[in-house]
Design a protein around this motif. Structure first.
Motif, PDB file in Angstrom:
ATOM      1  N   SER A 112       0.669  -1.188  -0.440  1.00  0.00           N
ATOM      2  CA  SER A 112       0.130  -0.162  -0.155  1.00  0.00           C
ATOM      3  C   SER A 112       0.681   0.969  -0.065  1.00  0.00           C
ATOM      4  O   SER A 112       0.717   2.219  -0.937  1.00  0.00           O
ATOM      5  CB  SER A 112      -0.659  -0.142   0.922  1.00  0.00           C
ATOM      6  OG  SER A 112      -0.356   0.169   2.309  1.00  0.00           O
ATOM      7  N   TYR A 168      -8.682  -1.578   1.577  1.00  0.00           N
ATOM      8  CA  TYR A 168      -9.620  -2.693   0.851  1.00  0.00           C
ATOM      9  C   TYR A 168      -8.673  -3.255  -0.047  1.00  0.00           C
ATOM     10  O   TYR A 168      -8.679  -5.196  -0.387  1.00  0.00           O
ATOM     11  CB  TYR A 168     -10.390  -2.120   0.215  1.00  0.00           C
ATOM     12  CG  TYR A 168     -11.231  -3.530   0.476  1.00  0.00           C
ATOM     13  CD1 TYR A 168     -12.167  -3.866   1.519  1.00  0.00           C
ATOM     14  CD2 TYR A 168     -12.071  -3.643  -1.076  1.00  0.00           C
ATOM     15  CE1 TYR A 168     -13.096  -4.999   1.239  1.00  0.00           C
ATOM     16  CE2 TYR A 168     -13.155  -4.519  -1.422  1.00  0.00           C
ATOM     17  CZ  TYR A 168     -13.443  -5.429  -0.421  1.00  0.00           C
ATOM     18  OH  TYR A 168     -14.645  -6.967  -0.590  1.00  0.00           O
ATOM     19  N   LEU A 169      -8.239  -2.694  -1.137  1.00  0.00           N
ATOM     20  CA  LEU A 169      -7.893  -3.653  -2.555  1.00  0.00           C
ATOM     21  C   LEU A 169      -6.209  -4.187  -1.921  1.00  0.00           C
ATOM     22  O   LEU A 169      -6.299  -5.508  -2.530  1.00  0.00           O
ATOM     23  CB  LEU A 169      -6.819  -2.234  -2.927  1.00  0.00           C
ATOM     24  CG  LEU A 169      -5.648  -2.934  -4.490  1.00  0.00           C
ATOM     25  CD1 LEU A 169      -6.761  -3.548  -5.162  1.00  0.00           C
ATOM     26  CD2 LEU A 169      -5.656  -1.178  -5.507  1.00  0.00           C
ATOM     27  N   SER A 170      -5.537  -3.898  -0.452  1.00  0.00           N
ATOM     28  CA  SER A 170      -4.638  -4.411  -0.155  1.00  0.00           C
ATOM     29  C   SER A 170      -5.151  -5.700   0.071  1.00  0.00           C
ATOM     30  O   SER A 170      -4.807  -6.525   0.501  1.00  0.00           O
ATOM     31  CB  SER A 170      -3.599  -3.660   0.767  1.00  0.00           C
ATOM     32  OG  SER A 170      -3.136  -2.078   0.096  1.00  0.00           O
ATOM     33  N   ARG A 189      -8.107  -6.693   0.075  1.00  0.00           N
ATOM     34  CA  ARG A 189      -8.250  -8.364  -1.320  1.00  0.00           C
ATOM     35  C   ARG A 189      -7.294  -8.941  -1.699  1.00  0.00           C
ATOM     36  O   ARG A 189      -6.815  -9.776  -1.816  1.00  0.00           O
ATOM     37  CB  ARG A 189      -9.397  -7.627  -2.050  1.00  0.00           C
ATOM     38  CG  ARG A 189     -10.836  -6.771  -2.096  1.00  0.00           C
ATOM     39  CD  ARG A 189     -11.548  -8.664  -1.787  1.00  0.00           C
ATOM     40  NE  ARG A 189     -11.825  -8.876  -2.479  1.00  0.00           N
ATOM     41  CZ  ARG A 189     -12.579  -9.131  -3.696  1.00  0.00           C
ATOM     42  NH1 ARG A 189     -13.100  -8.277  -3.608  1.00  0.00           N
ATOM     43  NH2 ARG A 189     -12.358  -9.786  -4.546  1.00  0.00           N
TER      44      ARG A 189
END
Length: 207
Positions: free
Chosen positions: A91, A193-195, A197
């Protein structure tokens, strides 16, 4: 929910968190130093935000991220902790070019008096120049960690409620201590959230 870590888990935690925090200090610090040298900074906030009050007490919620980073030793498995650290590294590396391309400026003047929390504010102001704003890495790291705790506990209703309230307090605190602006929060949540996932949800399978 709370687990007593064995020696291998403790060593893994120390190694991976040390790597994650070292990466953060180097990458975030260099980006902030670069931004401080620029003559032009982006205004990434709305004028109405400047009327948001400064609430010194929210420094406790802001600094609760430190508690979270320590508590994952007792709340996550060895493998989840490892993936959490990887997500933290990912991130800040993703955020770095944003910080460099869009060196921001903080619209809030930094107040000098903070009631009972003067020492905490003095430390914050000394180590963090007000330029790496969007996304808020404070929100990023908090969201990854709290999402991971929910994952580890199979999204138990009680745990989800607790972590949701904790995350909301941290998100509110970054603005109420006048360290960030509104847009820094959803961008931080999105990157968090991307990290999560990529490194936790997709890599770990619950039995």
């Amino acid at each position: 929910m709370i687990k007593v870590p064995d020696k291998a888990t403790f060593i893994s935690y120390c190694l991976w968190q040390s790597l994650a925090m070292t990466t953060f200090v180097i990458v975030y610090g260099l980006c902030n130093h670069y931004a401080s040298l620029q003559q032009n900074h982006y205004k990434l906030y709305f004028d109405w935000e400047l009327s948001i009050p400064h609430i010194p007490l929210m420094m406790l919620a802001y600094r609760s991220l430190d508690i979270l980073l320590c508590s994952v030793l007792f709340l996550l498995s060895k493998e989840t902790m490892k993936q959490y650290a990887k997500a933290m590294i990912f991130s800040v590396v993703v955020a770095a070019p944003i910080f460099i391309i869009f060196p921001a400026k903080l619209g809030f003047p930094r107040p000098e008096v903070h009631e009972y929390f003067q020492v905490l504010y003095d430390i914050l102001y000394k180590i963090d120049k007000p330029h790496n704003l969007l996304p808020s890495m404070h929100v990023v790291y908090a969201s990854i960690g709290l999402f991971a705790i929910n994952f580890e506990n199979a999204f138990s209703k009680g745990v989800v409620l607790f972590t949701s309230v904790w995350l909301m307090l941290i998100c509110a605190s970054v603005v109420l201590v006048h360290q960030h602006h509104i847009l820094d929060i959803p961008t931080g949540l999105g990157l968090g959230y991307l990290s999560y996932r990529i490194f936790i949800k997709k890599n770990l399978v619950k039995e």
